[in-house]
Design an enzyme around this catalytic site. Structure first.
Site, PDB file in Angstrom:
ATOM      1  N   TYR A 142       5.017  -7.423 -11.341  1.00 15.67           N
ATOM      2  CA  TYR A 142       4.708  -8.717 -12.105  1.00 15.67           C
ATOM      3  C   TYR A 142       4.315  -8.782 -13.501  1.00 15.67           C
ATOM      4  CZ  TYR A 142       4.127  -9.730  -6.820  1.00 15.67           C
ATOM      5  OH  TYR A 142       4.323 -10.037  -5.476  1.00 15.67           O
ATOM      6  N   LYS A 176       6.378   3.500  -1.767  1.00 16.73           N
ATOM      7  CA  LYS A 176       7.857   3.769  -1.341  1.00 16.73           C
ATOM      8  C   LYS A 176       8.541   4.719  -2.288  1.00 16.73           C
ATOM      9  CE  LYS A 176      11.662   2.025   0.661  1.00 16.73           C
ATOM     10  NZ  LYS A 176      11.620   1.989   2.111  1.00 16.73           N
ATOM     11  N   ASP A 199       7.365   0.016   4.440  1.00 18.47           N
ATOM     12  CA  ASP A 199       7.976  -0.635   5.225  1.00 18.47           C
ATOM     13  C   ASP A 199       7.413   0.112   6.842  1.00 18.47           C
ATOM     14  OD1 ASP A 199       8.820   1.988   4.526  1.00 18.47           O
ATOM     15  OD2 ASP A 199      10.946   1.566   5.108  1.00 18.47           O
ATOM     16  N   ASP A 233       0.424  -7.770  -2.225  1.00 19.53           N
ATOM     17  CA  ASP A 233       0.770  -8.848  -2.134  1.00 19.53           C
ATOM     18  C   ASP A 233       1.320  -9.349  -0.765  1.00 19.53           C
ATOM     19  OD1 ASP A 233       0.929 -11.879  -2.870  1.00 19.53           O
ATOM     20  OD2 ASP A 233       2.429 -11.538  -4.269  1.00 19.53           O
ATOM     21  N   ASP A 243      -1.118 -10.783   2.807  1.00 15.64           N
ATOM     22  CA  ASP A 243      -0.684 -11.882   3.578  1.00 15.64           C
ATOM     23  C   ASP A 243      -0.405 -11.630   5.251  1.00 15.64           C
ATOM     24  OD1 ASP A 243      -1.114 -13.445   1.277  1.00 15.64           O
ATOM     25  OD2 ASP A 243       0.639 -14.580   1.767  1.00 15.64           O
TER      26      ASP A 243
END
Ligand SMILES: NC(=O)c1ccc[n+]([C@@H]2O[C@H](COP(=O)([O-])OP(=O)(O)OC[C@H]3O[C@@H](n4cnc5c(N)ncnc54)[C@H](O)[C@@H]3O)[C@@H](O)[C@H]2O)c1
Length: 371
Positions: free
Chosen positions: A141, A191, A223, A247, A251
């Protein structure tokens, strides 16, 4: 010893839920003599209307001089133009940057009285007690270059995922510190099978883990984590990960308890210290505390918003930024009691159940704060 609290009520339901949290803190202050001093500043959409910018410098100064900060929510349809130069969310990004709020904490602990509200089966959700820590000021970001351009094959775009070892180390350290006051386990998510930044993340996380041999440690690929979070969430304690993975996972984790109106969050900075509380010296970290929900324009002004996420955010502030662990536990206990007594705001009430207003729920919590 007094404690200065910066208050940013913001837009929409922000001021409605913030007022209830402050009233709860004042009740606790009367009982426990916490010496709380509140000072408010306008940020977000209201600040754009008043000053032409979402984050006036005096709001940043207020937070800099405070022991902890509370934020309701910002934004709303009035300021929604994506092409506008000034937008309410600039207040959030600006506060994170100016105050170096690098660690975002989201506790996920479904309340027993509400496990049936979750979309997952009760036997999966009951007993879950997770703290997700998301790195907040680095990663894709913020990396440069981040742009669209015209290339030889037409339109193209690039974003950059960049981390320094120092940025990784400080957030993983927070995870280990906090795990010690919980269930002593850290899961680092990356990852590493694909990304170089994740391989560095894994390397640094292992080095930090080596300094805390008493804490159990594991690595998981993001994942796989996305699956485990909803298939076996009870097995996790503290989860730490980089900005974008965090992020998304926070959620996903937010769905476990079944309602957004219940979830608090904290963003911790680099400013640390100690405070004298009840004759004891306690370690504290400056933080900004806010519910994870937004400004809910669809219900703003109706007096029906659920104030519990904001109240629980202020409990996190008491514990982490003010060292007032007992007061925090009393406030959390009062929220649990109100829910166990069957009290519900509209977002939680099932058909036929009575829905309390924002202030009725706030009062119900205050009545259950016992000294
Ligand atoms: N941290 C923040 O300030 C923040 C976070 C997310 C969204 N936003 C902003 O909020 C505005 C609305 O965004 P959104 O609709 O995507 O998300 P939202 O969280 O505001 O609302 C989503 C849904 O949940 C309900 N809801 C949210 N909080 C509730 C509460 N406390 N009690 C009862 N119901 C509640 C709302 O009524 C709505 O139906 C946008 O302008 C967005 O940019 C701000």
């Amino acid at each position: 010893m007094s404690a200065k609290i910066a208050v940013f009520p913001g837009d929409g339901i922000g001021p409605e839920v913030t007022a209830e949290a402050i009233a709860c803190l004042q009740t606790l202050d009367q009982q426990a003599g916490l010496g709380l001093e509140f000072e408010e500043a306008i940020i977000g959409g209201h600040a754009i209307d008043e000053y032409g910018e979402a984050l006036p410098a005096k709001a940043v100064d207020l937070a800099r001089g405070a022991d902890g900060a509370l934020l309701g929510a910002v934004g709303g349809p009035k300021w929604d133009d994506p092409n506008a130069k000034v937008r309410p969310e600039q207040a959030l990004l600006g506060l994170r940057k100016e105050l170096e709020l690098f660690a975002n904490l989201r506790p996920v602990k479904p309340v027993d009285a509400l496990v049936s509200a979750s979309t997952l089966k009760e036997e999966v959700v009951k007993g879950v007690d997770i703290l997700v820590i998301r790195e907040l000021t680095g990663g894709i970001y913020f990396g440069e270059p981040s742009e669209r351009r015209n290339g030889a094959k037409g339109r193209e775009a690039v974003d950059t995922l960049f981390y320094t070892e120092g940025e990784i180390e400080r957030v993983v350290e927070v995870a280990f510190d906090l795990a010690k006051g919980r269930n002593n386990k850290v899961t680092s998510v990356d990852k590493a099978n694909v990304l170089s930044s994740s391989r560095l993340w894994r390397e640094v996380a292992a080095e930090v883990a080596g300094k805390h041999p008493e804490v159990k440690f594991e690595n998981l690929l993001v994942d796989a984590m996305a699956m485990h979070l909803i298939s076996r969430p009870r097995e996790f304690d503290v989860i730490v990960t980089e900005n974008m993975f965090g992020d998304i996972l926070t959620d996903e984790a937010a769905m476990l308890p079944g309602s957004m109106g219940l979830l608090p969050s904290a963003s911790l900075g680099t400013r640390r210290g100690t405070r004298e509380v009840g004759g004891q010296s306690r370690p504290v970290i400056f933080g900004l505390y806010e519910p994870i929900h937004g400004s809910a324009p669809d219900i703003a002004g109706k007096g029906v918003a659920n104030p519990l996420a904001m109240i629980l955010s202020s409990a996190m502030m008491l514990r982490t930024s003010l060292g007032a662990d007992e007061a925090a536990a009393r406030l959390e206990g009062a929220v649990e009691k109100a829910l166990a007594d069957g009290l519900r705001t509209g977002d939680l009430a099932r058909s036929g159940e009575k829905a309390l207003s924002t202030s009725q729920m706030g009062n119900a919590v205050r009545e259950r704060i016992v000294g």
